[in-house]
Design a protein around this motif. Sequence first.
Motif, short mmCIF file in Angstrom:
data_model
loop_
_atom_site.label_atom_id
_atom_site.label_comp_id
_atom_site.label_asym_id
_atom_site.label_seq_id
_atom_site.Cartn_x
_atom_site.Cartn_y
_atom_site.Cartn_z
N TYR A 55 0.91 -1.19 -0.06
CA TYR A 55 0.09 -0.09 0.00
C TYR A 55 0.94 1.26 0.01
N VAL A 56 0.56 2.06 -0.84
CA VAL A 56 1.05 3.37 -0.89
C VAL A 56 0.05 4.47 -0.70
N ASN A 57 0.53 5.69 0.23
CA ASN A 57 -0.64 6.62 0.36
C ASN A 57 0.07 7.82 0.48
N ASP A 58 -0.23 9.03 0.01
CA ASP A 58 0.30 10.51 0.29
C ASP A 58 0.14 10.85 1.66
N ASN A 59 0.12 12.08 1.89
CA ASN A 59 0.26 12.48 3.19
C ASN A 59 -1.11 13.14 3.75
N SER A 60 -2.11 12.44 3.06
CA SER A 60 -3.62 12.75 3.40
C SER A 60 -4.55 11.29 3.40
N THR A 61 -5.46 11.40 4.24
CA THR A 61 -6.43 10.27 4.07
C THR A 61 -7.72 10.60 3.37
N SER A 62 -7.84 11.96 2.86
CA SER A 62 -8.78 12.45 2.10
C SER A 62 -9.27 12.02 0.57
N GLY A 63 -10.47 11.27 0.80
CA GLY A 63 -10.87 10.43 -0.25
C GLY A 63 -10.10 9.02 -0.85
N ASP A 64 -9.34 8.53 0.42
CA ASP A 64 -8.66 7.50 0.24
C ASP A 64 -9.84 6.14 -0.06
N ARG A 65 -9.27 5.21 -0.72
CA ARG A 65 -10.23 3.93 -0.88
C ARG A 65 -9.46 2.90 -0.46
N TRP A 66 -8.27 2.62 -0.16
CA TRP A 66 -7.64 1.79 0.20
C TRP A 66 -7.02 1.76 1.76
N CYS A 67 -6.10 2.96 1.91
CA CYS A 67 -5.42 3.01 3.29
C CYS A 67 -6.46 3.99 4.40
N SER A 68 -5.86 3.45 5.50
CA SER A 68 -6.81 4.03 6.51
C SER A 68 -5.52 5.23 7.36
N ALA A 69 -4.35 5.13 6.83
CA ALA A 69 -3.60 6.10 7.44
C ALA A 69 -2.56 6.92 6.30
N VAL A 70 -1.83 7.85 6.81
CA VAL A 70 -1.18 8.57 5.77
C VAL A 70 0.10 7.76 5.53
N GLY A 71 0.72 7.82 4.27
CA GLY A 71 1.95 7.17 3.94
C GLY A 71 3.13 7.66 4.66
N ASN A 72 4.16 7.03 4.92
CA ASN A 72 5.55 7.36 5.54
C ASN A 72 6.35 6.16 5.25
N ILE A 87 0.35 -7.12 -5.73
CA ILE A 87 -0.35 -6.10 -5.92
C ILE A 87 0.00 -4.77 -5.24
N VAL A 88 0.14 -3.60 -5.71
CA VAL A 88 0.50 -2.35 -5.05
C VAL A 88 -0.67 -1.54 -5.24
N TYR A 89 -1.48 -1.30 -4.30
CA TYR A 89 -2.41 -0.23 -4.14
C TYR A 89 -1.93 1.24 -3.87
N ILE A 90 -2.33 1.93 -4.77
CA ILE A 90 -1.84 3.53 -4.80
C ILE A 90 -3.16 4.34 -4.61
N ASP A 91 -3.09 4.53 -3.30
CA ASP A 91 -4.54 5.29 -2.95
C ASP A 91 -4.41 6.83 -3.71
N HIS A 92 -5.63 7.29 -3.50
CA HIS A 92 -6.06 8.71 -3.97
C HIS A 92 -5.01 9.59 -3.38
N GLY A 93 -4.56 10.68 -4.03
CA GLY A 93 -3.64 11.65 -3.68
C GLY A 93 -2.83 12.37 -4.61
N SER A 94 -1.72 13.11 -4.09
CA SER A 94 -0.93 13.96 -4.88
C SER A 94 0.40 13.29 -4.69
N TYR A 95 1.10 13.05 -5.81
CA TYR A 95 2.36 12.47 -5.55
C TYR A 95 3.30 13.05 -6.57
N THR A 96 4.57 13.08 -6.30
CA THR A 96 5.62 13.88 -7.04
C THR A 96 6.62 12.66 -7.77
N TRP A 97 7.28 12.94 -8.66
CA TRP A 97 8.23 11.94 -8.97
C TRP A 97 9.67 12.50 -8.66
N ALA A 98 10.27 11.47 -8.15
CA ALA A 98 11.62 11.81 -7.65
C ALA A 98 12.79 11.95 -8.72
#
Length: 92
Positions: A34-51, A80-91
Motif C-alpha cells: 500500500y502507498v498513500n500520500d500525506n492525506s487520507t482525504s478521499g482514500d479508498r485503500w489506506c486508513s493512514a497517511v503514508g510514511n 499487488i501495489v495499491y496506490i491510494d488517491h492523492g498527490s504524488y511527485t516523481w523523484a
Amino acid sequence: MLDRIFYMNKAHIISSFLLVFFTISYQCKATNYYVNDNSTSGDRWCSAVGNDVNNGTAVGTPKLTLYDIMDDYDLGAGYIVYIDHGSYTWAT
C-alpha cells in the motif's frame, strides 16, 4: 508382492506431489502493498497517511512512495501495489 510394491510407490508419488504442491504454494504467496500520500482525504485503500518508515504491507501502514516499495521489496508476478488517491511527485 508386486501389489504391495506398487501401493508403496503410489503412496510415495502422492506424498511427493503434495510436498511439491505445498512448497510451490508457499513460495507463490503474493503480498499486497500500500502507498498513500500525506492525506487520507478521499482514500479508498489506506486508513493512514503514508510514511516510508512504514512497512507498506497493511492498510494502516502504507509507504509514502512507490519508489520505497520497489526499493524495499522484490516484487514479482501476482503482487499487488495499491496506490491510494492523492498527490504524488516523481523523484528526480
